[in-house]
Design an enzyme around this catalytic site. Structure first.
Site, mmCIF file in Angstrom:
data_model
loop_
_atom_site.group_PDB
_atom_site.id
_atom_site.type_symbol
_atom_site.label_atom_id
_atom_site.label_comp_id
_atom_site.label_asym_id
_atom_site.label_seq_id
_atom_site.Cartn_x
_atom_site.Cartn_y
_atom_site.Cartn_z
ATOM 1 N N HIS A 182 6.098 -12.562 -1.597
ATOM 2 C CA HIS A 182 7.276 -12.283 -2.445
ATOM 3 C C HIS A 182 8.585 -12.500 -1.690
ATOM 4 C CE1 HIS A 182 4.799 -9.608 -5.428
ATOM 5 N NE2 HIS A 182 4.617 -10.890 -5.603
ATOM 6 N N GLY B 84 -2.445 -0.091 -0.293
ATOM 7 C CA GLY B 84 -1.162 0.377 -0.831
ATOM 8 C C GLY B 84 -0.508 -0.495 -1.875
ATOM 9 N N THR B 85 -1.313 -1.006 -2.786
ATOM 10 C CA THR B 85 -0.700 -1.728 -3.913
ATOM 11 C C THR B 85 -1.221 -1.151 -5.222
ATOM 12 O OG1 THR B 85 -0.353 -3.871 -4.984
ATOM 13 C CG2 THR B 85 -2.426 -3.626 -3.781
ATOM 14 N N GLU C 80 -4.310 6.979 -4.304
ATOM 15 C CA GLU C 80 -4.915 7.273 -5.608
ATOM 16 C C GLU C 80 -5.633 6.036 -6.136
ATOM 17 O OE1 GLU C 80 -1.419 8.422 -7.778
ATOM 18 O OE2 GLU C 80 -0.968 6.346 -8.319
HETATM 19 P P1 OAD Z 1 3.884 -0.257 -6.115
HETATM 20 O O1 OAD Z 1 5.062 0.611 -5.901
HETATM 21 O O2 OAD Z 1 3.629 -0.779 -7.481
HETATM 22 O O3 OAD Z 1 2.555 0.506 -5.643
HETATM 23 C C1 OAD Z 1 2.487 1.203 -4.444
HETATM 24 C C2 OAD Z 1 1.069 1.674 -4.256
HETATM 25 O O4 OAD Z 1 0.985 2.293 -2.990
HETATM 26 C C3 OAD Z 1 0.596 2.714 -5.283
HETATM 27 O O5 OAD Z 1 -0.705 2.335 -5.742
HETATM 28 C C4 OAD Z 1 0.537 4.020 -4.496
HETATM 29 O O6 OAD Z 1 -0.489 4.881 -4.944
HETATM 30 C C5 OAD Z 1 0.249 3.512 -3.101
HETATM 31 N N1 OAD Z 1 0.728 4.365 -2.004
HETATM 32 C C6 OAD Z 1 1.862 5.107 -1.932
HETATM 33 N N2 OAD Z 1 1.985 5.698 -0.740
HETATM 34 C C7 OAD Z 1 0.905 5.321 -0.005
HETATM 35 C C8 OAD Z 1 0.454 5.573 1.329
HETATM 36 N N3 OAD Z 1 1.145 6.353 2.147
HETATM 37 N N4 OAD Z 1 -0.701 5.005 1.734
HETATM 38 C C9 OAD Z 1 -1.431 4.205 0.897
HETATM 39 N N5 OAD Z 1 -1.055 3.917 -0.362
HETATM 40 C C10 OAD Z 1 0.093 4.463 -0.816
HETATM 41 O O7 OAD Z 1 4.014 -1.459 -5.056
HETATM 42 P P2 OAD Z 1 3.313 -2.880 -5.062
HETATM 43 O O8 OAD Z 1 1.936 -2.818 -5.593
HETATM 44 O O9 OAD Z 1 3.527 -3.457 -3.713
HETATM 45 O O10 OAD Z 1 7.584 -7.284 -6.618
HETATM 46 O O11 OAD Z 1 4.230 -3.663 -6.094
HETATM 47 C C11 OAD Z 1 4.005 -5.012 -6.312
HETATM 48 C C12 OAD Z 1 5.297 -5.702 -6.588
HETATM 49 O O12 OAD Z 1 5.996 -5.038 -7.640
HETATM 50 C C13 OAD Z 1 6.305 -5.683 -5.441
HETATM 51 O O13 OAD Z 1 6.059 -6.660 -4.470
HETATM 52 C C14 OAD Z 1 7.584 -5.932 -6.152
HETATM 53 C C15 OAD Z 1 7.410 -4.949 -7.287
HETATM 54 O O14 OAD Z 1 8.161 -5.145 -8.411
HETATM 55 C C16 OAD Z 1 8.677 -8.025 -6.590
HETATM 56 O O15 OAD Z 1 9.736 -7.614 -6.177
HETATM 57 C C17 OAD Z 1 8.462 -9.406 -7.123
#
Ligand code: OAD
Length: 252
Positions: free
Chosen positions: A119, A188-189, A216
Site C-alpha cells: 500500500h 494483525g490484519t 481477535e
Molecule cells: P485494520 O485496522 O483493519 O485491522 C487491524 C487488525 O489488527 C485487527 O484485526 C485487530 O484485531 C488486529 N490487532 C490490533 N492490535 C493488535 C495487536 N497488538 N496484535 C495483533 N493484532 C492486533 O488494519 P489492516 O487490516 O491493516 O489501507 O487494514 C487494511 C487496510 O485498510 C490498510 O492498509 C489501509 C486501511 O484502510 C489503505 O490505506 C489502502
C-alpha cells in the site's frame, strides 16, 4: 502459546518458503493507530474524505494535514518485539518474504529487506505531474500541501488510496509468492481490504499451512490451520523461538 502442532513442526526446515503478511495490528503496540476496531482511524475519520484521489482533488490541504499528523505519530514510534521477530525470521530462512499493508516503514526499520510495501510508504512523496517518487522525512512538513521543487506541481503521499489499483508488478510477485509458499503467517490484519484480504485463500488453495496471529478472530481465522490469539509483540517472539527449536531438532 503452547508448542506448535506436529503438522507445522514437520514443515519447518532451513529451506522453508515462509511468507508473512502484516497489517496495522503489528504496529499497534508501537503506538500507531489501526484503522478498524474501537480506537480505529475509520471510527473518527471518513476514508472518503482523506484517502481517495477525489478527496485529494477536492482538498489537498486537508488530506496532507491528516498525513502530516500521522507522520508525526509514526516519526516518534519504534519497531516493537513483533517487528523484530519478523526481521529475525528473514535472517533465519533464506526463502522468506514479507508483504505488508502498512505504510509506516517500521518493518524496514526493524531490519527487513525482503519486503513489499503493497500500500506504499508514507515517507515517500510523488509529483502529481511527473510521477517521480522520492523520500521526504520532514516532520512537520514546512509547507502544506507540499509542492514539487522542480516543477511546482502538488506532491502527494506515495500510498495507495481507496479507488486506486495496486502496482501490477507487486501484484504479480505477490501471487507468485502465494502460490509457492509452504507456510503463510498472517499478522494483525482485519482481512477486509481487497485484494490482500483474499491472499490467505490463494495461499491455502495452493496448499500452504496458514498461521494467523491476532487479538481477535477475523474472516481469515476460518481457514487458518493455527490461530494464535494475542498481541503480536508477545506471540511472535515465542513463535520465533518455536521455529528455531524446530530447526535445531532437525539438525540434531
Ligand atoms: P485494520 O485496522 O483493519 O485491522 C487491524 C487488525 O489488527 C485487527 O484485526 C485487530 O484485531 C488486529 N490487532 C490490533 N492490535 C493488535 C495487536 N497488538 N496484535 C495483533 N493484532 C492486533 O488494519 P489492516 O487490516 O491493516 O489501507 O487494514 C487494511 C487496510 O485498510 C490498510 O492498509 C489501509 C486501511 O484502510 C489503505 O490505506 C489502502
Amino acid at each position: 502459546m503452547g508448542e506448535i502442532p506436529k503438522a507445522l513442526r514437520e514443515k519447518v526446515h532451513k529451506g522453508l518458503k515462509l511468507l508473512v503478511i502484516t497489517g496495522a495490528g503489528i504496529s499497534a503496540e508501537s503506538g500507531v493507530p489501526t484503522f478498524r476496531g474501537e480506537d480505529g482511524l475509520w471510527k473518527r475519520y471518513r476514508a472518503e474524505d482523506l484517502a481517495t484521489p477525489w478527496a485529494f482533488e477536492r482538498d489537498p490541504k486537508l488530506v496532507w494535514e491528516w498525513y502530516n499528523w500521522r507522520r508525526e505519530i509514526i516519526a516518534k514510534a519504534e519497531p516493537n518485539a513483533g517487528h523484530r521477530a519478523i526481521a529475525e525470521m528473514e535472517a533465519l530462512f533464506p526463502n522468506f518474504f514479507l508483504i505488508t499493508q502498512n505504510v509506516d516503514g517500521l518493518h524496514r526499520r526493524a531490519g527487513n529487506h525482503k519486503l513489499m510495501e503493497i500500500h506504499g510508504n508514507l515517507w515517500l512523496v510523488r509529483c502529481t505531474r511527473e510521477g517521480a517518487v522520492w523520500e521526504n522525512h520532514e516532520v512537520p512538513l514546512k509547507e502544506i500541501p507540499p509542492r514539487c521543487g522542480r516543477c511546482g506541481a502538488l506532491l502527494r503521499p506515495h500510498v495507495v488510496w481507496f479507488g486506486e489499483s495496486l502496482d501490477p508488478e507487486n501484484l504479480r510477485l505477490a501471487y507468485q509468492l502465494l502460490k509457492g509458499c509452504e507456510v503463510l503467517l498472517v499478522v494483525g490484519t482485519s482481512g477486509v481490504v481487497q485484494p490482500v484480504a483474499s491472499f490467505p485463500w490463494e495461499a491455502k488453495r495452493h496448499g500452504a499451512y496458514v498461521v494467523e496471529v491476532n487479538i481477535e478472530p477475523t474472516p481469515i481465522t476460518r481457514i487458518s490451520d493455527l490461530f494464535l490469539k494475542g498481541k503480536a509483540s508477545e506471540i511472535l517472539p515465542v513463535f520465533l523461538n518455536e521455529l528455531k527449536d524446530c530447526l535445531l531438532s532437525r539438525s540434531n
